[in-house]
Design a protein around this motif. Structure first.
Motif, short mmCIF file in Angstrom:
data_model
loop_
_atom_site.label_atom_id
_atom_site.label_comp_id
_atom_site.label_asym_id
_atom_site.label_seq_id
_atom_site.Cartn_x
_atom_site.Cartn_y
_atom_site.Cartn_z
N PHE A 105 0.84 -1.19 0.00
CA PHE A 105 0.00 0.00 0.00
C PHE A 105 0.88 1.25 0.00
CE2 PHE A 105 -4.59 0.39 1.57
CZ PHE A 105 -4.84 1.46 0.75
N PHE A 106 1.81 1.25 0.93
CA PHE A 106 2.74 2.35 1.11
C PHE A 106 3.50 2.61 -0.19
CE2 PHE A 106 6.69 3.91 3.35
CZ PHE A 106 6.10 5.03 3.86
N GLU A 107 4.00 1.54 -0.78
CA GLU A 107 4.74 1.64 -2.03
C GLU A 107 3.85 2.20 -3.14
OE1 GLU A 107 5.90 -2.13 -3.53
OE2 GLU A 107 6.56 -1.29 -5.43
N ALA A 108 2.62 1.67 -3.23
CA ALA A 108 1.72 2.08 -4.31
C ALA A 108 1.41 3.57 -4.24
CB ALA A 108 0.42 1.28 -4.22
N ILE A 109 1.16 4.07 -3.03
CA ILE A 109 0.84 5.48 -2.88
C ILE A 109 2.01 6.34 -3.36
CG2 ILE A 109 0.44 7.31 -1.18
CD1 ILE A 109 -1.08 5.24 0.50
N PHE A 110 3.21 6.01 -2.87
CA PHE A 110 4.34 6.87 -3.20
C PHE A 110 4.83 6.69 -4.64
CE2 PHE A 110 4.32 7.57 1.30
CZ PHE A 110 4.63 8.91 1.36
N LEU A 111 4.61 5.52 -5.20
CA LEU A 111 4.98 5.35 -6.60
C LEU A 111 4.12 6.26 -7.46
CD1 LEU A 111 6.80 3.91 -8.60
CD2 LEU A 111 5.01 2.19 -8.87
N GLY A 112 2.82 6.29 -7.16
CA GLY A 112 1.91 7.19 -7.89
C GLY A 112 2.38 8.62 -7.78
N GLY B 311 -0.16 0.19 11.00
CA GLY B 311 -0.12 0.36 9.56
C GLY B 311 -0.92 1.57 9.13
N PHE B 312 -2.03 1.77 9.79
CA PHE B 312 -2.88 2.87 9.39
C PHE B 312 -2.31 4.22 9.74
CE2 PHE B 312 -6.88 3.99 7.60
CZ PHE B 312 -6.97 2.94 6.73
N LEU B 313 -1.57 4.26 10.86
CA LEU B 313 -0.92 5.51 11.23
C LEU B 313 0.05 5.94 10.14
CD1 LEU B 313 -0.28 5.02 15.04
CD2 LEU B 313 -2.02 6.42 13.90
N LEU B 314 0.59 4.95 9.45
CA LEU B 314 1.52 5.22 8.35
C LEU B 314 0.76 5.60 7.08
CD1 LEU B 314 4.63 4.77 7.81
CD2 LEU B 314 3.97 2.59 6.85
N LEU B 315 -0.37 4.95 6.87
CA LEU B 315 -1.08 5.13 5.61
C LEU B 315 -1.85 6.44 5.53
CD1 LEU B 315 -2.55 1.69 4.59
CD2 LEU B 315 -0.54 2.87 3.75
N ILE B 316 -2.46 6.83 6.66
CA ILE B 316 -3.33 8.01 6.59
C ILE B 316 -2.59 9.25 6.10
CG2 ILE B 316 -4.72 9.61 7.98
CD1 ILE B 316 -5.81 7.14 9.41
N SER B 318 0.05 9.34 4.31
CA SER B 318 0.45 9.12 2.92
C SER B 318 -0.72 9.32 1.98
CB SER B 318 1.00 7.72 2.72
OG SER B 318 1.73 7.31 3.81
N LEU B 319 -1.87 8.78 2.36
CA LEU B 319 -3.06 8.95 1.53
C LEU B 319 -3.45 10.42 1.45
CD1 LEU B 319 -5.32 5.95 2.55
CD2 LEU B 319 -4.54 6.49 0.25
N TYR B 320 -3.28 11.12 2.59
CA TYR B 320 -3.60 12.54 2.62
C TYR B 320 -2.72 13.29 1.63
CZ TYR B 320 -3.91 17.31 4.31
OH TYR B 320 -4.06 18.67 4.38
N LEU B 321 -1.44 12.94 1.63
CA LEU B 321 -0.50 13.57 0.70
C LEU B 321 -0.91 13.31 -0.75
CD1 LEU B 321 2.24 15.07 0.47
CD2 LEU B 321 3.33 12.83 0.36
N LEU B 322 -1.29 12.07 -1.03
CA LEU B 322 -1.70 11.71 -2.38
C LEU B 322 -2.90 12.55 -2.82
CD1 LEU B 322 -1.27 9.48 -4.67
CD2 LEU B 322 -3.11 8.25 -3.58
N MET B 323 -3.86 12.71 -1.89
CA MET B 323 -5.06 13.47 -2.26
C MET B 323 -4.75 14.96 -2.40
SD MET B 323 -8.26 11.59 -0.61
CE MET B 323 -7.94 11.10 1.04
N ARG B 324 -3.89 15.47 -1.50
CA ARG B 324 -3.51 16.87 -1.58
C ARG B 324 -2.87 17.18 -2.94
NH1 ARG B 324 -2.01 20.63 2.22
NH2 ARG B 324 -1.02 21.67 0.48
N LEU B 325 -2.01 16.27 -3.38
CA LEU B 325 -1.24 16.53 -4.59
C LEU B 325 -2.07 16.37 -5.87
CD1 LEU B 325 2.15 14.88 -3.70
CD2 LEU B 325 1.74 17.29 -4.12
N PHE B 326 -3.06 15.49 -5.83
CA PHE B 326 -3.76 15.21 -7.08
C PHE B 326 -5.26 15.50 -7.05
CE2 PHE B 326 0.00 12.49 -7.03
CZ PHE B 326 0.64 13.03 -8.13
#
Lengths: 445, 338
Positions: A105-112, B311-316, B318-326
């Motif tokens: 998951f982590f990899e997929a997010i940052f690869l995008g 795991g979620f503490l790590l993902l949230i 990251s997901l936030y960053l993804l949404m912010r950027l795109f």
């Protein structure tokens, strides 16, 4: 072939994994090479390396896509083809499987993010930092999934009372004795293979007469990395051999065709087995197996005679074992030659023979990955869980596994062919020279 | 809540997440293909690509998370579903494989190909349809379970009105969710033509969407009266879902607050999804497997939940960053920023 779900399940799992690991290996290794190129570009302020990172990344996406979908396939197939095994695995080793998904998951997010922010940030460092989580994610998912495989080879962290699993210790199951050598070996060979596959491209371009300095830089970066990874692979491989001697002696014995327990055991290289089960045409190196197994020539190495015939792996694994090691040696030799020429005899650095040797290293390194997996997997037959569950007990009882096998062979053929065509077209339509010119970097020799 | 309920709630939430992001993705792929062949609004497609490209891989992980998680929390499901779903499961894998690969080949490859676009557009509608098999089977009545064999009665599955009603609902919901997201996205991009198109799609698919939902109640009352009775006990969740749906249609007609409209779509499906899930409990597979007898041992259960939180503490972020950027970067959406 008569319908036997367990046999078909084994073949189908083998086919899927065999196809998946080509892309998975590149998926773990290539991000590291991309990062090295981007970092070098930044440090030396050399746009060639940055372009290298960019072009590698572009091709990488296509291989990642196939890696992701075949990874999804094997993930689901584990439950579809091995439901009884997964029931047990769920009780004991769900943790690494679960963590693997997080890493992915982590990899997929940052690869995008990485792929779409090349021109976004003013600071180059910012963009570079985005590939770090990709490398971490990729390498950790390799670590977690390999630790699950290690558990299948060295199950621990639970007790079996009258066939019921009790007293489970998830961390102990995950960090079993096979975990360190297996995970280290898998990750380092991913790096080695990726370096060689990318080196192959550069060497091929140079051979075809494209003397652009871009390709020379690519060759240098990949070959130096490959040499370092090859040494590390040899060291870790040696530890793996010692692990086998200690914990899974019949796997090593089958791999080495070591039939009788003895001290000062010789190493058997190559050869064939005749009708009577004797080894012919092989090269024997005295003491080498004892040294390989325990580090001194007088060590006693357990032979296949210590095991019941139904507990020993098929002897065919010898070819895979030797194949893997031979290729490993070859890769180390070729990358050493490059490094040595560069340092002491620069005139030979782009010698045609050397370049062809590097080109061959690309497919050979992938072949070694396949051989290594075949040795590891077939070498633990007849067990799916070493010493606990035999392979047929773990398999599905469902009908139609045979038709599914044919369907998937068809799918992988189509995917493999399309992916190669797409990659070819992608780089044919946009050669380096054009891109250099377009980006105003046309200062090649 | 007991650990079993926590376990299934986490998994259900992930499946919900997959339903939303997956639907946007699947529907977008289909619209992309449709707009390409009808040669109507070609610029729409670059808008779709701008959304899909950075997120397609992430979408897939939601699904993987679910099926890995369910084996982790409820290992017995591996035995029942794993054995029964060999054929439909394998078909789903093939569809996912085709879609994922050809999406990447079409987007990142050298040229935009109609064949590739067709492959990933059409599989996008078939995947949700094929997934519904699992939901249908979970209602019971399609498996033949004996001492040491589980077999799927494929004929019963293919001739069941309930099973087809779920397929229809899945497909129209994909188109509805996707178009309601894309109309919002197009509006943000100031792309009026695309906005009008997706607004039309949203309104067009809202009818079949709600009809299929109503129809499924009837089909289920026939197929599994016990579950239907449990659903009636929490009827208000489905009522709420309908209210949200009305809100979506009203806002779309008024062309106002489309971000809110999409949140309402998410709430509409959230209420229906969790209403359905809650009333399904404690059964994982009707009459055979409950969340209590299929749960993993306690130690592993706790370990999984702890690792889930970490795991979620790590993902949230990251997901936030993804949404912010795109997703929420207007300049990116408008195509002014690469």
């Amino acid at each position: 072939m008569e319908y036997d779900p367990a046999t078909y399940s084994r073949i189908l799992t083998g086919v899927t994994l065999g196809f998946h690991i080509i892309f998975a290996t590149l998926g773990v290794g290539v991000p590291l090479m991309i990062a090295l190129a981007e970092w070098t570009g930044m440090r030396k302020n050399d746009p060639h390396y940055t372009l290298l990172a960019r072009r590698w990344a572009r091709g990488f996406v296509v291989t990642v896509a196939v890696g992701v979908v075949t990874g999804t396939a094997i993930g689901l197939q584990l439950s579809l083809l091995w439901p009884n095994f997964m029931q047990v695995a769920g009780q004991t080793i769900a943790l690494p499987l679960f963590l693997e998904v997080f890493a992915f998951f982590f990899e997929a997010i940052f690869l995008g993010i990485y792929l779409y922010t090349w021109d976004r940030f003013k600071s180059k460092l910012k963009h570079f930092l985005l590939i770090i989580p990709v490398i971490i994610g990729a390498s950790f998912s390799a670590f977690f999934i390999t630790s699950l495989n290690a558990f299948m080879n060295a199950p621990q962290g639970f007790e079996l009372v009258d066939g019921v699993i009790q007293n489970i210790r998830p961390l102990e199951a995950m960090f079993n004795p096979a975990t360190p050598t297996k995970t280290a070996h898998v990750i380092i060979t991913c790096y080695l293979t990726a370096a060689f596959v990318l080196a192959m491209i550069a060497a091929y371009k140079l051979l075809k007469g494209d003397r652009n300095v871009y390709h020379k830089k690519a060759l240098h970066l990949t070959m130096v990395s490959a040499f370092i990874f090859a040494i590390a692979t040899a060291l870790i491989g040696d530890f793996s051999g010692k692990y086998l001697a200690e914990y899974q002696p019949e796997k090593l014995a089958a791999g080495e065709w070591h039939f009788e327990t003895e001290t000062e055991a010789p190493l058997v290289l190559g050869g064939v087995l005749n009708e009577e089960g004797e080894v012919e045409y092989a090269l024997e190196i005295p003491y080498a197996l004892s040294i390989l197994s325990y580090g001194y020539p007088g060590a006693e190495v357990t032979g296949l005679d210590q095991f019941a015939p139904e507990d020993t792996p098929p002897l065919i694994v010898h070819y895979f074992f030797d194949g893997m090691i031979a290729i490993g040696m070859y890769l180390m030799f070729i990358s050493f030659l490059y490094v040595a020429f560069r340092k002491f005899k620069p005139a030979w650095q782009y010698n045609r023979w050397l370049l062809w040797g590097i080109v061959a290293g690309g497919p050979l390194s992938l072949l070694a990955i396949e051989f290594g997996w075949m040795f590891a997997e077939i070498g633990r037959q007849p067990w799916i869980l070493y010493g606990i569950m035999r392979t047929p007990e773990g398999a599905t009882t469902a009908d139609h596994v045979d038709s599914m096998l044919y369907m998937f062979i068809g799918l992988y053929t189509v995917l493999g062919v399309s992916a190669s065509l797409v990659l070819r077209k992608m780089f044919r339509n946009n050669p380096v020279a054009h891109e250099l010119e377009r980006r105003g970097m046309d200062k090649g020799e | 809540m007991t650990m079993e309920v926590w376990g299934i709630a986490i998994l259900w939430l992930f499946l919900y997440g997959y339903m939303i992001v997956g639907s946007i993705d699947f529907g977008a792929g289909f619209f992309h293909f449709y707009n390409k062949v009808s040669k109507k609004k070609h610029p729409v497609n670059s808008l779709i690509q701008r959304y899909l490209s950075p997120v397609w891989e992430t979408t897939n992980v939601f699904l993987v998370f679910f099926f890995v998680g369910i084996i982790g929390f409820f290992p017995d499901t591996a035995y029942y579903y794993g054995t029964a779903l060999l054929v439909p499961g394998s078909i789903s894998i093939v569809l996912i494989a085709i879609r994922g690969s050809y999406y990447a080949f079409n987007t990142y490859g050298a040229s935009d190909s109609k064949v590739y676009s067709f492959l990933y557009g059409i599989t996008g509608l078939l995947i949700p349809a094929s997934f519904t098999t699992v939901l249908t089977i979970s209602e019971g009545g399609f498996l033949d379970i004996s001492e040491n064999a589980v077999t799927l009665d494929l004929m019963a599955l293919l001739t069941s009105p309930y099973s087809w009603s779920v397929v229809i609902l899945a497909v129209v919901s994909v188109l509805f969710i996707s178009s309601s997201f894309l109309q919002y996205y197009a509006r943000k991009a100031n792309d009026e033509a695309s906005f009008e198109l997706f607004r039309k799609y949203t309104l067009f698919w809202s009818g079949p969407q709600i009809l299929a939902s109503v129809f499924i109640f009837f089909a289920l009352s026939e197929h599994n009266p016990a579950h239907f009775a449990d659903m009636l006990d929490i009827w208000w969740m489905f009522g709420l879902s309908f209210v949200f749906f009305v809100g979506v249609v009203v806002l779309t007609v008024l062309k106002r607050n489309l971000g809110t409209a999409f949140i309402l779509v998410m709430l509409q499906f959230f209420a229906a999804w969790f209403g359905y899930g809650a009333s399904h409990l404690p059964w994982l597979l009707y009459d055979y497997l409950t969340i209590y007898d299929g749960f993993v041992n306690t130690t592993m259960g706790i370990t999984l939940i702890v690792s889930f939180i970490l795991g979620f503490l790590l993902l949230i972020p990251s997901l936030y960053l993804l949404m912010r950027l795109f997703l929420f970067d207007t300049e990116y959406i408008r195509g002014n920023k690469k």
